[in-house]
Design a protein around this motif. Structure first.
Motif, PDB file in Angstrom:
ATOM      1  N   CYS A  95      17.689   8.586  -6.866  1.00 52.49           N
ATOM      2  CA  CYS A  95      18.280   8.043  -5.633  1.00 52.49           C
ATOM      3  C   CYS A  95      19.636   7.395  -5.888  1.00 52.49           C
ATOM      4  O   CYS A  95      20.256   6.877  -4.967  1.00 52.49           O
ATOM      5  N   SER A 100      16.226   5.018  -1.443  1.00 54.82           N
ATOM      6  CA  SER A 100      15.662   5.982  -0.489  1.00 54.82           C
ATOM      7  C   SER A 100      15.630   7.373  -1.111  1.00 54.82           C
ATOM      8  O   SER A 100      16.454   7.698  -1.967  1.00 54.82           O
ATOM      9  N   GLU A 101      14.664   8.198  -0.645  1.00 56.23           N
ATOM     10  CA  GLU A 101      14.605   9.588  -1.087  1.00 56.23           C
ATOM     11  C   GLU A 101      15.938  10.265  -0.765  1.00 56.23           C
ATOM     12  O   GLU A 101      16.531   9.987   0.288  1.00 56.23           O
ATOM     13  N   THR A 104      17.563  10.922   2.881  1.00 53.87           N
ATOM     14  CA  THR A 104      17.151   9.947   3.893  1.00 53.87           C
ATOM     15  C   THR A 104      17.997   8.693   3.726  1.00 53.87           C
ATOM     16  O   THR A 104      18.682   8.526   2.726  1.00 53.87           O
ATOM     17  N   SER A 106      18.384   4.193   4.709  1.00 54.91           N
ATOM     18  CA  SER A 106      17.700   2.955   5.076  1.00 54.91           C
ATOM     19  C   SER A 106      18.318   2.392   6.348  1.00 54.91           C
ATOM     20  O   SER A 106      19.395   2.810   6.761  1.00 54.91           O
ATOM     21  N   LYS A 142      12.732   3.453   4.690  1.00 52.19           N
ATOM     22  CA  LYS A 142      11.675   4.218   5.386  1.00 52.19           C
ATOM     23  C   LYS A 142      10.998   5.187   4.437  1.00 52.19           C
ATOM     24  O   LYS A 142       9.783   5.271   4.361  1.00 52.19           O
ATOM     25  N   ASN A 143      11.811   5.941   3.692  1.00 50.35           N
ATOM     26  CA  ASN A 143      11.262   6.898   2.727  1.00 50.35           C
ATOM     27  C   ASN A 143      11.672   6.474   1.320  1.00 50.35           C
ATOM     28  O   ASN A 143      12.787   6.749   0.888  1.00 50.35           O
ATOM     29  N   CYS A 145      12.160   6.256  -2.576  1.00 52.31           N
ATOM     30  CA  CYS A 145      12.402   7.259  -3.623  1.00 52.31           C
ATOM     31  C   CYS A 145      11.141   7.427  -4.466  1.00 52.31           C
ATOM     32  O   CYS A 145      10.501   6.452  -4.842  1.00 52.31           O
ATOM     33  N   HIS A 146      10.769   8.679  -4.759  1.00 56.42           N
ATOM     34  CA  HIS A 146       9.529   8.966  -5.491  1.00 56.42           C
ATOM     35  C   HIS A 146       9.573   8.474  -6.936  1.00 56.42           C
ATOM     36  O   HIS A 146       8.568   8.043  -7.477  1.00 56.42           O
TER      37      HIS A 146
END
Ligand SMILES: [Zn+2]
Ligand SMILES: [Zn+2]
Length: 349
Positions: A95, A100-101, A104, A106, A142-143, A145-146
């Protein structure tokens, strides 16, 4: 809990939650406040007491890491490169630190409107603390980061090469730069081993030089260990114990200015601990000529204040005395002959 000194005040700093610190003023009983919140960038870097600064303080910095490095006396004096294996927080590669992914974004935190702070009225003080909803970042992810689970940074095992400058002293801390992508500061505290040979006084070095009785009396040359290698020195004749020889510029590099300190040698005369028969006879013969008001073992003082040795059963000593007596006679004969010659010359003129 750590203690820091700033503006001549000692503060006790305690980390409470996230990056909020509690600072207690020590030794300031006249102050009404004992606890104050402050915002901080990093952990050791400069901070302010600004209650009115509206900008958020979450700049993604991790708490500084502190490591201790053990050095020998010579490594500290001459400088050394050390490799440290550390777990360090680095910016997340997926990221790029945005949390965030990829693809996507924030949004602004509705609780603090992006400031990252919330205010609470408490007596005479307006206490400010981190926004509990966004954790001080001012943004809502919201999404996440993995890879980093929305933290923006990941822990990584790294080998850090630290060049310790010449002249560091025991207990000193150095700030090590970890590069542009670093989200953490590294502080290296050095522990310096004591040397058996050298003592340190700032950038000056002191050491002892053991010399023999004949070397002290006659003078000569000697090689002594210096911090950069052996040094050839001159011992002046008639040297005494605790005489000091200064070797300019042979000390340690000055950390806060240019140049090097000096190396001081402390002379120590070491008489032989066990005497051979020859050494003993020679020293006794010398003791007989000694004019210090002392009673030397093996020598007796005669009634007219002269030193005398009983050389019965001391073959070597009696031989030395015979030679010395013969020398004295020859010397007085030649000197009286010389003076007779002088008188003869003078009367001729
Ligand atoms: Zn990430
Ligand atoms: Zn917030």
């Amino acid at each position: 809990v750590i203690q820091i000194k700033r503006q001549n005040m000692t503060h006790m700093v305690q980390q409470v939650h996230n990056q909020d610190l509690v600072v207690t003023f020590l030794g300031q009983p006249q102050r009404n406040c004992s606890v104050i919140y402050l915002r901080i960038k990093g952990f050791f870097s400069d901070f302010d007491f600004g209650m009115d600064n509206e900008s958020g303080f979450d700049d993604g910095m991790e708490r500084a890491q502190e490591v201790t490095v053990n050095l020998t006396f010579n490594q500290a004096a001459c400088g050394v490169n050390k490799e440290l294996d550390l777990n360090l927080m680095v910016e997340c590669g997926r990221c790029k630190g945005s949390k965030s992914e990829p693809g996507t974004s924030s949004s602004v935190c509705p609780s603090c409107q992006g400031s990252g702070m919330q205010s609470v009225n408490s007596g005479p003080f307006l206490m400010r603390s981190t926004c509990s909803r966004c954790g001080g970042s001012g943004r809502i992810i919201k999404n996440a980061c993995h890879d980093c689970k929305g933290r923006g940074k990941v822990s990584q095992r790294k080998t850090i090469r630290v060049s310790i400058p010449a002249g560091v002293e025991d207990g000193q801390s150095l700030r090590v730069s970890l590069g542009e992508r670093a989200v953490q500061e590294l502080w290296v505290t050095v522990r310096v081993e004591k040397s058996k040979t050298f003592r340190r006084d700032g950038s000056d070095v002191h050491s002892d030089v053991n010399i023999s009785l004949p070397l002290a009396a006659l003078g000569g040359k000697l090689s002594v260990p210096g911090i950069y290698g052996d040094i050839a020195i001159d011992i002046p004749k008639g040297s005494c114990s605790h005489d000091r020889i200064r070797l300019p510029g042979k000390g340690i590099a000055r950390m806060n200015s240019f140049g090097y300190g000096d190396h001081y040698l402390n002379i120590r005369i070491q008489p032989p601990k066990r005497l051979t028969d020859v050494q003993r006879a020679l020293l006794l013969a010398m003791a007989e000529m000694d004019d210090l008001p002392a009673v030397i073992n093996g020598v007796t003082m005669t009634t007219d204040g002269k030193q005398a040795i009983d050389d019965t059963d001391q073959f070597l000593l009696s031989q030395i005395r015979t030679v010395l007596k013969r020398y004295e006679i020859t010397k007085s004969k030649s000197s009286s002959a010389e003076s007779a010659e002088e008188t003869r010359k003078k009367s001729k003129m």
